[in-house]
Enzyme design. Structure first.
Site, short mmCIF file in Angstrom:
data_model
loop_
_atom_site.label_atom_id
_atom_site.label_comp_id
_atom_site.label_asym_id
_atom_site.label_seq_id
_atom_site.Cartn_x
_atom_site.Cartn_y
_atom_site.Cartn_z
N GLU A 252 0.89 -1.18 0.00
CA GLU A 252 0.00 0.00 0.00
C GLU A 252 0.91 1.21 0.00
O GLU A 252 1.57 1.49 1.01
CB GLU A 252 -0.88 0.03 1.26
CG GLU A 252 -1.82 -1.14 1.41
CD GLU A 252 -2.86 -1.23 0.32
OE1 GLU A 252 -3.10 -0.20 -0.37
OE2 GLU A 252 -3.42 -2.32 0.14
N GLU A 382 3.82 13.00 -4.12
CA GLU A 382 3.07 12.89 -2.88
C GLU A 382 3.76 13.79 -1.84
O GLU A 382 4.92 13.58 -1.50
CB GLU A 382 3.06 11.45 -2.37
CG GLU A 382 2.22 11.30 -1.13
CD GLU A 382 2.16 9.87 -0.61
OE1 GLU A 382 3.22 9.26 -0.38
OE2 GLU A 382 1.04 9.36 -0.42
P1 NDP Z 1 8.84 4.89 4.63
O1 NDP Z 1 8.24 4.20 3.46
O2 NDP Z 1 10.32 4.96 4.69
O3 NDP Z 1 8.37 4.16 5.99
C1 NDP Z 1 7.36 3.21 6.10
C2 NDP Z 1 7.86 2.01 6.92
O4 NDP Z 1 8.90 1.34 6.21
C3 NDP Z 1 8.46 2.39 8.27
O5 NDP Z 1 8.16 1.39 9.21
C4 NDP Z 1 9.94 2.41 7.93
O6 NDP Z 1 10.79 2.27 9.05
C5 NDP Z 1 10.05 1.22 7.03
N1 NDP Z 1 11.27 1.20 6.21
C6 NDP Z 1 12.04 2.25 5.82
N2 NDP Z 1 13.08 1.82 5.08
C7 NDP Z 1 12.99 0.47 5.00
C8 NDP Z 1 13.76 -0.55 4.38
N3 NDP Z 1 14.85 -0.27 3.67
N4 NDP Z 1 13.36 -1.84 4.50
C9 NDP Z 1 12.25 -2.14 5.20
N5 NDP Z 1 11.48 -1.22 5.83
C10 NDP Z 1 11.83 0.08 5.72
O7 NDP Z 1 8.19 6.32 4.75
P2 NDP Z 1 8.76 7.61 5.54
O8 NDP Z 1 8.36 7.48 6.94
O9 NDP Z 1 10.23 7.77 5.28
O10 NDP Z 1 7.97 8.79 4.84
C11 NDP Z 1 8.47 9.40 3.67
C12 NDP Z 1 7.37 9.67 2.69
O11 NDP Z 1 6.72 8.45 2.34
C13 NDP Z 1 6.24 10.55 3.21
O12 NDP Z 1 6.54 11.89 3.10
C14 NDP Z 1 5.09 10.13 2.34
O13 NDP Z 1 5.14 10.84 1.12
C15 NDP Z 1 5.37 8.68 2.08
N6 NDP Z 1 4.55 7.82 2.97
C16 NDP Z 1 3.42 7.33 2.47
C17 NDP Z 1 2.59 6.58 3.27
C18 NDP Z 1 1.32 6.06 2.72
O14 NDP Z 1 0.50 5.54 3.48
N7 NDP Z 1 1.11 6.17 1.43
C19 NDP Z 1 2.89 6.32 4.68
C20 NDP Z 1 4.15 6.87 5.11
C21 NDP Z 1 4.92 7.59 4.27
P3 NDP Z 1 11.15 3.55 9.97
O15 NDP Z 1 10.37 3.30 11.17
O16 NDP Z 1 12.60 3.49 10.21
O17 NDP Z 1 10.78 4.78 9.25
#
Ligand code: NDP
Length: 475
Positions: A252, A382
């Site tokens: 998602e 986004e």
């Molecule tokens: P991420 O996609 O990085 O984070 C989502 C989850 O993935 C977190 O639990 C994160 O861990 C984890 N993650 C990060 N890197 C890895 C990896 N290499 N391998 C496995 N898991 C990983 O989103 P961000 O929080 O960095 O947000 C950045 C941008 O992403 C936002 O500005 C937004 O645009 C978008 N976003 C979109 C979402 C949606 O629902 N569509 C939700 C969140 C973000 P950790 O806890 O370390 O961050």
């Protein structure tokens, strides 16, 4: 609930194999309150060694859990629902404290929605047929195995519940890594799991960072499926890791959804609802209608209505009942959003709203941008903050072309006085969901993206089936 009710304690342990136990490494993660900008608690930084143990626990719990009758799994989930419901106020307070969602929205959406989703899976576990027949074949729906769930911060309990409830109902076992920014509400969930007495290993918690814990889960040879919600960039990385062992991935991801307001729509209602949708949770919503498409002849009027509506989004302490726009989750996210707004202006957009914000807290003011080129950065990326781009169109064909000119396809809306015309446009949108004339969110309907917004579906029976595979037995 008042700010004084938010008194989180440090949590020093992980939940593995039905027990709270210390993390293998000595690191910890500081959890910040984005309004006060103060660290309020710490959780352990899990390690790949912790992931190994959690996956081993989930693997050994799988066979007996999968062998339970679905109605027996539903009974376990009912006890979990009860334990969680008893914590409703604490959940709402915790999400408001660690994320900044206004308290009223925390009660309704951040707490109410995950409870509704869990309730739905309790019923679906009892009602959904696990067997069928095609000719001489018996068709069996079987759980996929150990699921690695990786979730973001914007709806921190809902995103977890959409995965965990569906996976458990389907007979899978789970290792969860919540976002490092909002881990405290996941601890409340696992307090409830423990109290409800779910069998050891059925669901395990390893907090930590994405690059350490998330990556170890996504790349683990005993994780049969990875269910991820977050950014498209991270989703891509996780897909690569899972592809090495041909493990299933459901994603998602991001969105850049269009709110298409046709020339016979109730403009005032469509704009007001559209602004509310774009600014929900300070714009940190993957389905947010961040592009408002309006007929060129009504463009000025629509912009004025949007500015008026934006004025109602009072910024302030999210524990204050009158606050409608809380801070963003972190300083990084605030700076990222500001960067997008600056870039938008540099690329020709006009800022219609004031940009002053409270003295403390990671705020971005409710922002309306006009004269936005559909190809420009703010119309394509986004942003994940309270930023609305208003874009004019000539006729329905052009509206559809602009709406579909995106690498994303998660959600959207169409407004028209003629329901048939609205539906005709809705069918042409390349997106996983469309709300016509303000149609309400349905937590049992399939939720997921076209194009780079994702793979697979969550919620309802489609979400349950995502965690199953089918076997054909010929007789
Ligand atoms: P991420 O996609 O990085 O984070 C989502 C989850 O993935 C977190 O639990 C994160 O861990 C984890 N993650 C990060 N890197 C890895 C990896 N290499 N391998 C496995 N898991 C990983 O989103 P961000 O929080 O960095 O947000 C950045 C941008 O992403 C936002 O500005 C937004 O645009 C978008 N976003 C979109 C979402 C949606 O629902 N569509 C939700 C969140 C973000 P950790 O806890 O370390 O961050």
């Amino acid at each position: 609930m008042a700010r004084a009710d938010f008194t989180p304690a440090d949590r020093g342990e992980l939940y593995i194999g039905g027990q709270w136990r210390p993390a293998r490494g000595g690191g910890s993660i500081a959890v910040e309150d984005p309004f006060t900008e103060q660290v309020v608690a710490h959780v352990p930084a899990g390690t790949p060694a912790d992931v190994d143990e959690a996956v081993a626990a989930a693997k050994s719990a799988f066979e007996p859990w999968a062998a339970l009758a679905p109605s027996a799994r539903a009974e376990h989930l009912s006890r979990l629902h009860q334990s969680l419901a008893n914590r409703s106020d604490e959940i709402a307070t915790t999400v408001t404290g660690e994320l900044g969602t206004p308290i009223k929205v925390s009660h309704r959406v951040q707490t109410g929605l995950p409870l509704t989703v869990l309730d739905g899976y309790i019923r679906l576990a009892k009602e959904t047929a696990q067997e069928g027949e095609i000719g001489n074949s018996l068709i069996l729906r079987e759980p996929i195995g150990v699921v690695g769930a990786i979730t973001p911060w914007n709806y921190p309990l809902h995103q977890v519940m959409a995965k965990v409830a569906a996976a458990l109902a389907a007979g899978c076992t789970v290792v969860l890594k919540p976002s490092e920014l909002t881990p405290l509400v996941a601890y409340l969930l696992f307090d409830a799991v423990h109290e409800a007495g779910l069998p050891p290993g059925v669901v395990n918690l390893v907090p930590g960072t994405g690059p350490e814990v998330g990556q170890a889960i996504a790349g683990h040879s005993d994780v049969d499926m990875v269910s991820f919600t977050g950014s498209t960039a991270t989703g891509r990385r996780i897909s690569h890791l899972a592809a090495d062992r041909i493990a299933k991935v459901s994603l998602e991801l991001g969105g850049k959804s269009a709110n298409v307001i046709l020339d016979d729509a109730d403009l005032a209602r469509a704009v007001k609802t559209g602004v509310g949708n774009a600014f929900l949770n300070a714009g940190q919503t993957c389905t947010a209608w961040t592009r408002m498409l309006v007929p060129a002849a009504q463009y000025e009027q629509a912009c004025e209505l949007a500015v008026q509506a934006a004025k109602a989004y009072a910024m302030g302490d999210p524990f204050d009942e009158t606050t409608r726009l809380g801070p963003l989750v972190s300083a990084t996210q605030r700076d990222r959003v500001h960067g997008f707004v600056q870039r938008g202006r540099a690329e020709g957009a006009t800022l219609l709203t004031p940009d002053d914000v409270p003295d403390r807290g990671y705020f971005v003011a409710p922002t309306v941008l006009a004269d936005v080129d559909p190809k420009s950065t703010v119309a394509q990326e986004e942003i994940f903050g309270p930023v609305l781009a208003v874009i004019p169109f000539g006729d329905d064909d052009e509206a559809v072309a602009i709406a579909n000119d995106s690498r994303y396809g998660l959600a959207g809306a169409v407004w028209s006085g003629d329901p048939d015309r609205a539906l005709a446009v809705a069918k042409r949108l390349r997106t996983g969901a469309v709300d016509v004339n303000g149609g309400a969110f349905n937590p049992l309907a399939p939720f997921g993206g076209y194009k780079q917004s994702g793979l697979g579906r969550e919620l309802g029976v489609f979400g349950l089936e995502e965690f199953q595979q089918v076997k054909a037995v010929q007789r």
